[in-house]
Design a protein around this motif. Structure first.
Motif, short mmCIF file in Angstrom:
data_model
loop_
_atom_site.label_atom_id
_atom_site.label_comp_id
_atom_site.label_asym_id
_atom_site.label_seq_id
_atom_site.Cartn_x
_atom_site.Cartn_y
_atom_site.Cartn_z
N UNK A 80 -30.65 13.13 30.24
CA UNK A 80 -29.66 14.25 30.37
C UNK A 80 -29.96 15.64 29.93
N UNK A 81 -30.59 15.47 28.56
CA UNK A 81 -31.30 17.06 28.40
C UNK A 81 -32.19 17.52 28.93
N UNK A 82 -33.10 16.74 29.39
CA UNK A 82 -34.31 17.20 30.16
C UNK A 82 -33.76 17.82 31.55
N UNK A 83 -32.61 17.24 32.20
CA UNK A 83 -31.99 17.89 33.44
C UNK A 83 -31.16 19.27 33.04
N UNK A 84 -30.43 19.03 31.90
CA UNK A 84 -29.43 20.21 31.47
C UNK A 84 -30.58 21.34 31.16
N UNK A 85 -31.77 21.16 30.53
CA UNK A 85 -32.65 22.28 29.99
C UNK A 85 -33.20 22.82 31.40
N UNK A 86 -33.34 22.03 32.52
CA UNK A 86 -34.08 22.52 33.68
C UNK A 86 -32.99 23.62 34.13
#
Length: 278
Positions: A80-86
């Motif tokens: 989830x963090x990878x996607x939000x950061x992107x």
């Protein structure tokens, strides 16, 4: 002057991992051009972290463990963090780094904890004794020790999403195959299964099945990886999922995508409306 201050520049970062000079790169003594096309990525991980190329059965087990943990969907904090950061406009490396930094004791650290637990149980066994009764006694004693330290959950068992983690049985089957071939001892697979049995007996027969962390922990322990290194192995595996999800999210038209849809508001639990004091 300290001994470190006396080091010459070449000795400042002395390493046994890589030798390099113009036109030459060697990992642990092996020329890179000889390794390329002859060994797989898991074998390179083993070579760099352990110092030697693994036997083929060990490489197969390590690769299976790395494959099994690559992703668990956006419900996993790291993904989830990878996607939000992107969606915040950062580069893909920033998104991956942000995701990896969430892998701590609770999310991503259980594999390391499992290997430490398995090692502690193995250390309780009398030298040369590995029968089922001795393993059960050692497991019982170590679980009692966990309980005495206030640790309620045995790492590597149970899953908040899967009643039975589909990855664990397959990994254990591969360990059994390797043990039958004499490639690994099979001791840690026996310890892992005995933990499940002992916990079930204490819960009136209700089983708490081994999860991905327990199963990969069995493999890492069978291969002789030190516990702290096992967290790094999980990070390597999950990095693949973080990369894939970050890239996929970068192709969407979302901007600044938070953890919940924007038409939903979190639950507020603070004081009601009030005036600022004069």
């Amino acid at each position: 002057m300290s001994e470190r201050a006396k080091l010459s520049p070449p000795d400042w970062w002395a390493t046994s991992i890589i030798e390099m000079k113009p036109g030459m790169i060697r990992y642990r003594g092996y020329a890179i051009e000889d390794l390329i096309g002859r060994v797989g990525f898991a074998e390179m991980v083993y070579l760099l972290t352990r110092g030697e190329l693994p036997p083929k059965p060990a490489a197969r087990l390590l690769e299976a463990a790395l494959v099994a943990a690559v992703d668990h969907g956006p419900q996993a904090p790291s993904i989830a963090v990878a996607r939000m950061a992107m969606t915040c406009g950062v580069g893909i490396n920033n998104a991956m780094a942000s995701a990896i930094n969430t892998l701590g004791d609770v999310h991503g650290g259980a594999g390391e904890q499992c290997v430490a637990l398995f090692g502690a149980i193995a250390a309780r066994l009398p030298e040369g004794v590995r029968d089922a009764a001795a393993i059960t006694t050692a497991v019982t004693a170590e679980i009692d020790a966990l309980k005495a330290r206030g640790i309620r959950h045995v790492p590597g068992y149970g899953h908040r999403f899967h009643p039975l983690d589909p990855r664990a049985p397959r990994l254990l089957a591969l360990v059994d195959e390797a043990a039958a071939a004499g490639a690994v001892s099979g001791l840690y697979a026996a310890i892992g299964r005995t933990i499940e049995d002992v916990v079930a007996a204490r819960r009136g027969g209700k089983r708490v099945p081994m999860n991905i962390d327990g199963a990969t922990g069995v493999i890492f322990a069978e291969l002789g990886f030190p516990p702290p290194l096992c967290r790094g192995l999980f990070v390597l595996s999950r990095s693949v999922g973080c990369l894939a999800h970050a890239w996929e999210e970068s192709q969407s038209d979302y901007r600044n995508k938070g953890p919940i849809p924007r038409d939903q508001i979190w639950t507020y639990t603070g004081p009601g409306p009030r005036n600022v004091p004069e």
